[in-house]
Enzyme design. Structure first.
Site, PDB file in Angstrom:
ATOM      1  N   GLU A  28      -6.166 -28.519   9.547  1.00 13.69           N
ATOM      2  CA  GLU A  28      -6.091 -27.804   8.272  1.00 13.69           C
ATOM      3  C   GLU A  28      -7.011 -26.593   8.240  1.00 13.69           C
ATOM      4  OE1 GLU A  28      -7.379 -28.325   3.570  1.00 13.69           O
ATOM      5  OE2 GLU A  28      -7.280 -30.109   4.840  1.00 13.69           O
TER       6      GLU A  28
ATOM      7  N   ASP B  98      -7.984 -32.723   5.129  1.00 14.65           N
ATOM      8  CA  ASP B  98      -8.905 -33.418   4.235  1.00 14.65           C
ATOM      9  C   ASP B  98      -8.177 -34.523   3.484  1.00 14.65           C
ATOM     10  OD1 ASP B  98     -11.085 -31.825   4.884  1.00 14.65           O
ATOM     11  OD2 ASP B  98     -10.733 -30.405   3.252  1.00 14.65           O
TER      12      ASP B  98
ATOM     13  N   TYR C 290       0.803  -1.223   0.000  1.00 13.44           N
ATOM     14  CA  TYR C 290       0.000   0.000   0.000  1.00 13.44           C
ATOM     15  C   TYR C 290       0.838   1.277   0.000  1.00 13.44           C
ATOM     16  CZ  TYR C 290      -4.467  -2.345   0.333  1.00 13.44           C
ATOM     17  OH  TYR C 290      -5.574  -3.092   0.043  1.00 13.44           O
TER      18      TYR C 290
END
Length: 395
Positions: A223, A276, A137
């Site tokens: 996760e 997963d 920025y």
């Protein structure tokens, strides 16, 4: 399987204690020597390194030559070597690529590198810190995107051979901690991560925390934030006390990886991943355990090879007879990711991982951790995880 409110009985942790003993014995036994890697540098050293780069540019101009910067190629597996005790590391004599000031393809990047080097120089000189977001920025139109800034900062860190913190660029942490852990932050604030309705954000300056205290028997790296929150709602952390839970909310940021590394280095408690049963989850687990190709130059203080895969294993999906309508077909992209992971150097020392991934590829389906809720709403926290921890069901 019922547990007392204050946690399971001592015998529950026998397998975990044996696992911890084996990890400590393996560490004492040696193995591959740690890579030299990059090391923390003083402000004077960082300033001198930047000045050296600028002096080389000036000398090239004085010779009427187009200045160029040599950056290590962090996108090639040829520049990565693997050591089982430290994970992925940058090869000692890796190839470099030239970022030239007289090339239409790289002139803009050359200018951006010098621009960010000047910003870093001012930060170090004034003893102030900024995040990568702050730097973006400062001139967002010039940089174009945050990704460009992130990549250049990593290139500079690798080129100067100093970690990001030494460049006075702090990490914006997205990770969360809960469990049996307390510590003191850099400013003297004492933090307790005891499980409750409010979780603790991973500190942005891991190097600055001190007086860490825990008697946790294991660390569970989760996760996804949704799974982390569900385990908290089910009082898993309290019922399985003493333990620590951490989530990086998907692909972990630098601070979360540094925290997991610090917990291992300080306490040597067994660390397990809950991801997963899909290629993306496996990729995230690999980052915690062995690191990533793009950050291999910092592997020695980011990786924890002692991490084990607790779940969700593809074999668990079939073993528990998870209904087919709860499974998701693997996409072409999933199969490509799976194939790329199977070709990585660390898979050769993980035959059980290979078998799980090959089983996934053969079944052509993947499963999220949430698929276990079809067995019962709290199956994950009350049955699956306790049984796997008690029986040693990790690989």
């Amino acid at each position: 399987m019922a547990f007392a409110p204050m946690g399971p009985e001592a015998s529950f942790f026998e397998v975990l204690e044996r696992h911890r003993a084996s990890l400590l014995a393996a560490q004492r036994g040696g193995g591959d020597p740690p890579a030299a890697g990059i090391r923390p540098a003083s402000s004077a050293e960082v300033l001198a390194a930047i000045e050296s780069v600028v002096e080389d540019v000036v000398r090239s101009l004085a010779r009427r030559e187009a200045p160029a910067l040599a950056l290590h190629d962090r996108a090639s597996w040829q520049n990565v070597r693997f050591a089982e005790s430290a994970g992925l590391q940058m090869a000692p004599h890796c190839t470099t690529r030239k970022v030239r000031s007289d090339s239409q393809r790289s002139a803009h990047k050359f200018a951006l590198i010098l621009k960010i080097l000047s910003m870093i120089y001012k930060l170090v000189q004034s003893n102030t810190y900024a995040t990568k977001r702050d730097i973006y920025y400062m001139d967002s139109q010039l940089f174009g995107s945050q990704t460009v800034v992130d990549s250049i900062i990593d290139d500079i860190s690798c080129m100067l051979k100093v970690p990001r913190r030494s460049l006075h660029i702090s990490s914006t942490s997205k990770g969360l901690i809960a469990g049996n852990l307390s510590y003191v932050e850099e400013d003297g604030t004492r933090v307790s991560c005891t499980c409750g309705a409010t979780v603790v954000a991973v500190p942005s300056n891991i190097q600055g925390i001190r007086n860490l205290i825990t008697d946790a028997k294991f660390l569970l790296i989760v996760e996804k934030d949704a799974t982390f929150q569900r385990l908290l709602d089910d009082n898993f952390c309290s019922r399985m006390s003493p333990c620590i839970m951490v989530t990086g909310k998907g692909t972990p940021d630098l601070s979360t990886r540094l925290l997991v590394k610090k917990l291992w280095d300080t306490f040597h408690i067994p660390a397990f991943t809950l991801v997963d049963a899909d290629p993306h989850g496996i990729e995230i687990m690999c980052i915690y355990k062995y690191g990533s190709m793009s950050m291999c130059f910092e592997a020695h203080h980011l990786t924890v090879p002692a991490v084990r895969w607790l779940g969700l294993l593809p074999s668990d999906v079939s073993r528990l007879h998870v209904p087919k309508d709860s499974l998701i077909p693997l996409t072409k992209r999933d199969l490509m990711k799976l194939d790329s992971i199977l070709k990585r150097p660390y898979i050769a020392c993980q035959p059980l991982w290979r078998a799980e991934m090959e089983a996934m590829a053969s079944s052509k389906v993947k499963a999220g951790i949430q698929a276990l809720t079809v067995l019962s709403a709290d199956y994950l926290s009350r049955v699956y995880l306790p049984n796997k921890l008690k029986s040693g069901g990790w690989i």
